[in-house]
Design an enzyme around this catalytic site. Sequence first.
Site, PDB file in Angstrom:
ATOM      1  N   ARG A 154       0.831  -1.214   0.000  1.00 46.66           N
ATOM      2  CA  ARG A 154       0.000   0.000   0.000  1.00 46.66           C
ATOM      3  C   ARG A 154       0.859   1.254   0.000  1.00 46.66           C
ATOM      4  O   ARG A 154       0.566   2.211  -0.730  1.00 46.66           O
ATOM      5  CB  ARG A 154      -0.903   0.030   1.239  1.00 46.66           C
ATOM      6  CG  ARG A 154      -2.068  -0.922   1.219  1.00 46.66           C
ATOM      7  CD  ARG A 154      -3.113  -0.502   2.243  1.00 46.66           C
ATOM      8  NE  ARG A 154      -2.575  -0.347   3.586  1.00 46.66           N
ATOM      9  CZ  ARG A 154      -3.188   0.310   4.571  1.00 46.66           C
ATOM     10  NH1 ARG A 154      -4.339   0.896   4.355  1.00 46.66           N
ATOM     11  NH2 ARG A 154      -2.650   0.373   5.775  1.00 46.66           N
ATOM     12  N   ILE A 155       1.910   1.262   0.806  1.00 47.14           N
ATOM     13  CA  ILE A 155       2.732   2.467   0.923  1.00 47.14           C
ATOM     14  C   ILE A 155       3.624   2.635  -0.298  1.00 47.14           C
ATOM     15  O   ILE A 155       3.677   3.712  -0.904  1.00 47.14           O
ATOM     16  CB  ILE A 155       3.556   2.420   2.217  1.00 47.14           C
ATOM     17  CG1 ILE A 155       2.613   2.470   3.425  1.00 47.14           C
ATOM     18  CG2 ILE A 155       4.547   3.572   2.271  1.00 47.14           C
ATOM     19  CD1 ILE A 155       3.292   2.174   4.741  1.00 47.14           C
ATOM     20  N   ALA A 234      10.465   2.664   6.397  1.00 48.68           N
ATOM     21  CA  ALA A 234       9.897   1.329   6.632  1.00 48.68           C
ATOM     22  C   ALA A 234      10.331   0.800   7.992  1.00 48.68           C
ATOM     23  O   ALA A 234       9.605   0.944   8.974  1.00 48.68           O
ATOM     24  CB  ALA A 234      10.296   0.383   5.507  1.00 48.68           C
ATOM     25  N   ARG A 235      11.510   0.207   8.080  1.00 46.18           N
ATOM     26  CA  ARG A 235      12.026  -0.325   9.329  1.00 46.18           C
ATOM     27  C   ARG A 235      13.530  -0.087   9.378  1.00 46.18           C
ATOM     28  O   ARG A 235      14.242  -0.362   8.412  1.00 46.18           O
ATOM     29  CB  ARG A 235      11.733  -1.827   9.459  1.00 46.18           C
ATOM     30  CG  ARG A 235      10.269  -2.167   9.645  1.00 46.18           C
ATOM     31  CD  ARG A 235       9.757  -1.712  10.995  1.00 46.18           C
ATOM     32  NE  ARG A 235       8.353  -2.020  11.218  1.00 46.18           N
ATOM     33  CZ  ARG A 235       7.343  -1.209  10.927  1.00 46.18           C
ATOM     34  NH1 ARG A 235       7.593  -0.017  10.415  1.00 46.18           N
ATOM     35  NH2 ARG A 235       6.095  -1.572  11.168  1.00 46.18           N
ATOM     36  N   ASP A 259      13.474   7.635   8.960  1.00 45.83           N
ATOM     37  CA  ASP A 259      12.398   7.856   9.927  1.00 45.83           C
ATOM     38  C   ASP A 259      12.298   6.736  10.953  1.00 45.83           C
ATOM     39  O   ASP A 259      11.675   6.917  11.995  1.00 45.83           O
ATOM     40  CB  ASP A 259      11.057   7.994   9.189  1.00 45.83           C
ATOM     41  CG  ASP A 259       9.900   8.304  10.130  1.00 45.83           C
ATOM     42  OD1 ASP A 259      10.040   9.247  10.932  1.00 45.83           O
ATOM     43  OD2 ASP A 259       8.867   7.610  10.060  1.00 45.83           O
ATOM     44  N   GLU A 264      13.974   2.050  19.346  1.00 41.49           N
ATOM     45  CA  GLU A 264      13.164   3.259  19.425  1.00 41.49           C
ATOM     46  C   GLU A 264      12.568   3.358  20.824  1.00 41.49           C
ATOM     47  O   GLU A 264      12.086   2.346  21.348  1.00 41.49           O
ATOM     48  CB  GLU A 264      12.051   3.244  18.383  1.00 41.49           C
ATOM     49  CG  GLU A 264      12.575   3.338  16.969  1.00 41.49           C
ATOM     50  CD  GLU A 264      11.473   3.431  15.917  1.00 41.49           C
ATOM     51  OE1 GLU A 264      11.802   3.733  14.761  1.00 41.49           O
ATOM     52  OE2 GLU A 264      10.292   3.190  16.263  1.00 41.49           O
ATOM     53  N   HIS A 283      10.333   8.493  13.841  1.00 42.02           N
ATOM     54  CA  HIS A 283       9.268   7.568  13.423  1.00 42.02           C
ATOM     55  C   HIS A 283       7.916   8.282  13.368  1.00 42.02           C
ATOM     56  O   HIS A 283       6.965   7.941  14.067  1.00 42.02           O
ATOM     57  CB  HIS A 283       9.193   6.356  14.340  1.00 42.02           C
ATOM     58  CG  HIS A 283       8.616   5.156  13.646  1.00 42.02           C
ATOM     59  ND1 HIS A 283       8.868   3.870  14.040  1.00 42.02           N
ATOM     60  CD2 HIS A 283       7.790   5.047  12.568  1.00 42.02           C
ATOM     61  CE1 HIS A 283       8.230   3.019  13.248  1.00 42.02           C
ATOM     62  NE2 HIS A 283       7.566   3.714  12.349  1.00 42.02           N
TER      63      HIS A 283
END
Length: 328
Positions: A154-155, A234-235, A259, A264, A283
Amino acid sequence: MGRAPLRRVVVLDDFGDVAPAAADWSGLPVEFLAAPVPEGERAARLASADALVLFRERSALPAGLIAQLPALRLVVTAGMRNRVLDLEACTARGVAVCGTDSLASPTVELTWALLLALAREIPWQEARLREGAWQGGAGLGLEGATLGVAGLGRIGAGVAAIARAFGMRLLAWSPNMTAEAAEAAGATLTDKAGLFRGADIVTLHLGLGPTTRGVVGAAELALMRPGALLVNTARGPLVDQAALIAALERGHLGGAAIDTHEPEPMAEDDPIRRAPRTILTPHLGYVTRENVRRYFEGAAACLRAWNAGLPLPRPLNSIARDAQGTTP
């Protein structure tokens, strides 16, 4: 078989203190934790909670912790996937797990905010201006440039659609991508080496798993054109951070916008903080008012359904799907 109403619900990791105003929590025994709970304190702090609301993947809920939470009966996670939640352990312990609705557009938008800032060197140009200087160097124009998209879910597909509006050429790759999926997004399917070798900008939209952890390492970064750019919304662990920092320090890469990080919140001494030509955000991909409302309105709806003895919305395991009982 009936189910008793919830007595203590804990919303974890509400760093921005946004959850209380994002939904109607009236009548629910909800406690909001804005600060992360240290890993060693989680079992004691959450032992009496019979429901937890997870704000995406900010705190892990592994099997070992689940085993130390005797009161836990329900977990609601923001979104429909959570890689740090042990779904099998929840099922084995009889804990129902539900998800919520979410939007892809916030991460698409942030990807483009970072990509544009990186391409046109906005942070560095602004810093020069504030220091009393004027223009220095020149940014990358997007029309006619090549964007390499790793992952067309989707992204990734949303990012690709905007790239076409800028007149960019699109390359696409992921471990399981088909030529038909790439074509549907207006992209040309290539292999991993072709993506990194052929793109002016690479943007990552892969899920994190055993086959994708460290998928961007020294070899892939070395294939990138001198001055090429990397965007990761993403990650964090998709990228070998040491290799990325080395490529930036050598001047091989023109810059990176990141990001997502590991861990985190980011450690104060994380070396990426000192890396040159980087744009770092905490993030923010999914964090918009609209998306947060979807998360917590969905969570509140699930909590109310539990208390009312109604079917649970968006079940993620068999316990939640079978939770049809009524309250005593």
